[in-house]
Design an enzyme around this catalytic site. Structure first.
Site, PDB file in Angstrom:
ATOM      1  N   ASP A  79     118.672  21.220  62.033  1.00 16.70           N
ATOM      2  CA  ASP A  79     119.989  21.214  61.387  1.00 16.70           C
ATOM      3  C   ASP A  79     119.971  21.998  60.056  1.00 16.70           C
ATOM      4  O   ASP A  79     118.908  22.278  59.499  1.00 16.70           O
ATOM      5  CB  ASP A  79     120.392  19.752  61.122  1.00 16.70           C
ATOM      6  CG  ASP A  79     121.897  19.557  61.077  1.00 16.70           C
ATOM      7  OD1 ASP A  79     122.618  20.558  60.955  1.00 16.70           O
ATOM      8  OD2 ASP A  79     122.344  18.405  61.166  1.00 16.70           O
ATOM      9  N   LYS A 154     118.226  23.119  70.954  1.00 15.86           N
ATOM     10  CA  LYS A 154     118.345  21.656  70.874  1.00 15.86           C
ATOM     11  C   LYS A 154     119.805  21.359  70.598  1.00 15.86           C
ATOM     12  O   LYS A 154     120.342  21.781  69.568  1.00 15.86           O
ATOM     13  CB  LYS A 154     117.451  21.119  69.754  1.00 15.86           C
ATOM     14  CG  LYS A 154     117.704  19.644  69.388  1.00 15.86           C
ATOM     15  CD  LYS A 154     116.682  19.174  68.350  1.00 15.86           C
ATOM     16  CE  LYS A 154     117.041  17.835  67.721  1.00 15.86           C
ATOM     17  NZ  LYS A 154     116.061  17.412  66.698  1.00 15.86           N
ATOM     18  N   ASP A 156     122.370  18.591  69.810  1.00 16.30           N
ATOM     19  CA  ASP A 156     122.497  17.219  69.331  1.00 16.30           C
ATOM     20  C   ASP A 156     123.850  16.642  69.763  1.00 16.30           C
ATOM     21  O   ASP A 156     124.658  17.360  70.374  1.00 16.30           O
ATOM     22  CB  ASP A 156     122.342  17.222  67.793  1.00 16.30           C
ATOM     23  CG  ASP A 156     121.642  15.981  67.296  1.00 16.30           C
ATOM     24  OD1 ASP A 156     121.717  14.957  67.985  1.00 16.30           O
ATOM     25  OD2 ASP A 156     121.032  16.033  66.209  1.00 16.30           O
ATOM     26  N   SER A 188     120.111  16.029  73.490  1.00 12.12           N
ATOM     27  CA  SER A 188     120.047  14.713  72.841  1.00 12.12           C
ATOM     28  C   SER A 188     121.009  13.720  73.489  1.00 12.12           C
ATOM     29  O   SER A 188     121.133  12.590  73.029  1.00 12.12           O
ATOM     30  CB  SER A 188     120.359  14.850  71.349  1.00 12.12           C
ATOM     31  OG  SER A 188     119.473  15.759  70.743  1.00 12.12           O
ATOM     32  N   ARG A 213     116.060  13.897  74.383  1.00 13.00           N
ATOM     33  CA  ARG A 213     115.761  12.787  73.480  1.00 13.00           C
ATOM     34  C   ARG A 213     116.431  11.543  74.059  1.00 13.00           C
ATOM     35  O   ARG A 213     117.619  11.523  74.270  1.00 13.00           O
ATOM     36  CB  ARG A 213     116.333  13.095  72.094  1.00 13.00           C
ATOM     37  CG  ARG A 213     115.502  14.100  71.277  1.00 13.00           C
ATOM     38  CD  ARG A 213     114.307  13.415  70.619  1.00 13.00           C
ATOM     39  NE  ARG A 213     114.718  12.190  69.948  1.00 13.00           N
ATOM     40  CZ  ARG A 213     115.362  12.156  68.783  1.00 13.00           C
ATOM     41  NH1 ARG A 213     115.633  13.242  68.131  1.00 13.00           N
ATOM     42  NH2 ARG A 213     115.704  10.996  68.257  1.00 13.00           N
ATOM     43  N   ASP A 217     115.547   8.408  66.297  1.00 11.07           N
ATOM     44  CA  ASP A 217     114.807   9.430  65.550  1.00 11.07           C
ATOM     45  C   ASP A 217     113.478   8.882  65.045  1.00 11.07           C
ATOM     46  O   ASP A 217     113.403   7.739  64.600  1.00 11.07           O
ATOM     47  CB  ASP A 217     115.599   9.846  64.306  1.00 11.07           C
ATOM     48  CG  ASP A 217     116.748  10.767  64.645  1.00 11.07           C
ATOM     49  OD1 ASP A 217     117.028  10.977  65.834  1.00 11.07           O
ATOM     50  OD2 ASP A 217     117.356  11.282  63.690  1.00 11.07           O
TER      51      ASP A 217
HETATM   52  C1  GLA Z   1     119.811  13.813  64.625  1.00 15.93           C
HETATM   53  C2  GLA Z   1     118.629  14.171  65.518  1.00 15.93           C
HETATM   54  C3  GLA Z   1     117.444  14.562  64.671  1.00 15.93           C
HETATM   55  C4  GLA Z   1     117.814  15.732  63.769  1.00 15.93           C
HETATM   56  C5  GLA Z   1     119.027  15.373  62.934  1.00 15.93           C
HETATM   57  C6  GLA Z   1     119.551  16.560  62.156  1.00 15.93           C
HETATM   58  O1  GLA Z   1     119.591  12.657  63.895  1.00 15.93           O
HETATM   59  O2  GLA Z   1     118.295  13.121  66.375  1.00 15.93           O
HETATM   60  O3  GLA Z   1     116.339  14.913  65.489  1.00 15.93           O
HETATM   61  O4  GLA Z   1     118.069  16.856  64.557  1.00 15.93           O
HETATM   62  O5  GLA Z   1     120.089  14.884  63.739  1.00 15.93           O
HETATM   63  O6  GLA Z   1     120.689  16.264  61.437  1.00 15.93           O
END
Ligand code: GLA
Length: 428
Positions: A79, A154, A156, A188, A213, A217
């Protein structure tokens, strides 16, 4: 005629899937998030802020310090890289922190034999509040990433509804396909739906994503490693069968090299992630990592087991009252790997077991290599199922045939066991 129609339908159906042929073994590389978060203050902290400089320096380390050659090839942006959208709606990076653009970084990574990963979010905003990919932007964003020669995305799931995600993730898979560039797709999605069926459809995920995912986290603590591990073990009957070449469960990044884990805990995370066929994404400062932590992450046997071509995820097979847990992963060539994981907090512990207790059955001869972190290799042979094995979960020693021992309490030990055909013949 009917057969032809069915075939045709099958082909049309496949066009919707992610057909990139990538990640036949779990991806390995470096990901910025856990260690560098959303540090955008390049005036105060130019060395560590999310910027072109940080990624170029990590690329140099990956290429020069042996990482790339061991398989750690992905250099992944997370991010906080986005500056906004241009007049045509295309994503642009923050111009101060990425003055030469993402295409330049991709070229730099490629020139070093690495691959570049990028981050976006299926929703209005990324989790840290940068412009996200709304449904109407999916195709454009996929094309933008491909034009930059990005190798992994990735995606999210912050700031979106379940309905938007259910449309958006398959749409992005199709859009990535349509670019013609092989771009590995990390989703994710399941983590935002609680990670379990019926809300999560793992067969659909396996068709459209290369990895996903499932859960929370990773933060920099042993407590987080254990809570993620426990969740994966609790649901292993669901999660273990869905993983395989090209489609991996992702318990999140390795913490090795950061601040929250002891040396033994770091070795344990590496062993457990290895046996779980997890993606090996480091998220640490490769410019300052200690030789000890490098040894953990660069352990050749660990990497070989993680990258086994069969791609079967391991499972916990035993949970002893003594707080020893045993994990097992089948490997190619009739081999398998075991992790002996101690949750004890008192002292080193003698763990006794036998091949039959470890689910090795039949009158076979097993060759056992106990070659975990210290890098040494001791090996022996044991006859199933009666052979009794004894491990002192403490350190690694060379041991006589039949008496095998390795590693210590709080550490994950890995053994590789292989049925030896030659031996089997002579013992039957
Ligand atoms: C989420 C994701 C993390 C990361 C953050 C970035 O929480 O699960 O792995 O990428 O966002 O803001």
């Amino acid at each position: 005629m009917l057969l032809r129609t069915v075939l045709l339908l099958a082909l049309v159906g496949q066009g919707l899937l992610l057909e990139n042929g990538l990640l036949r073994t779990p991806p390995m590389g470096w990901l910025a998030w856990e260690r560098f978060r959303c540090n955008i203050d390049c005036d105060e902290d130019p060395e560590n802020c999310i910027s072109e400089r940080l990624f170029m320096e990590m690329a140099d380390r990956l290429a020069q310090d042996g990482w790339r050659d061991l398989g750690y090839v992905y250099l992944n942006i997370d991010d906080c890289w986005i500056g906004g959208r241009d007049a045509e709606g295309r994503l642009v990076p923050d111009s101060k922190r990425f003055p030469h653009g993402i295409g330049f970084l991709a070229d730099y990574a490629h020139s070093l034999g690495l691959k570049l990963g990028i981050y976006e979010d299926m929703g209005n905003l990324t989790c840290m509040g940068y412009p996200g990919t709304t449904l109407d932007k999916v195709d454009l964003d996929a094309q933008t990433f491909a034009s930059w020669k990005v190798d992994m995305l990735k995606l999210d799931g912050c700031f979106s509804t379940s309905e938007e995600r259910a449309l958006g993730y398959p749409k992005m898979a199709a859009a990535l396909n349509a670019t013609g560039r092989p771009i590995a797709f990390s989703c994710s999605w399941p983590a935002y739906e609680g990670g379990l069926p019926p809300k999560v459809n793992y067969s659909l995920l396996a068709d459209i994503c290369n990895l996903w995912r499932n859960y929370d986290d990773m933060q920099d603590s042993w407590r987080d490693v254990l809570s993620i591990l426990d969740w994966f073990v609790k649901h292993q009957d669901i999660l273990q069968p869905v993983a395989g070449p090209g489609r991996w469960n992702d318990p999140d990044m390795l913490l090795v090299g950061n601040f929250g884990l002891s040396f033994e805990q770091a070795r344990s995370q590496m062993a457990l992630w290895t046996i779980l066929a997890a993606p090996l994404f480091m998220s640490t400062d490769l410019r300052t990592i200690s030789p000890q932590n490098m040894d953990i992450l660069q352990n050749p046997l660990m990497i070989k087991i993680n990258q086994d071509p069969l791609g079967i995820q391991g499972r916990r097979i035993l949970k002893e009252k003594s707080h020893i847990e045993v994990f097992k992963r089948p490997l190619s060539g009739e081999a398998s790997a075991l992790v002996f994981f101690s949750r004890r907090t008192d002292m080193p512990y003698h763990y006794h077991s036998s091949l039959s207790q470890l689910n090795y059955t039949g009158s076979k001869m097993y060759e056992v290599s106990a070659s975990a972190f210290p890098g040494g290799l001791c090996w022996g042979a044991a006859r199933s199922p009666m052979a009794s094995l004894s491990w002192e979960l403490w350190g690694l020693w060379r041991v006589p045939v039949g008496q095998l021992q390795a590693l210590r309490a709080e550490a994950g030990a890995i053994f590789q066991t292989r049925v030896s055909r030659l031996c089997r013949r002579s013992w039957v």
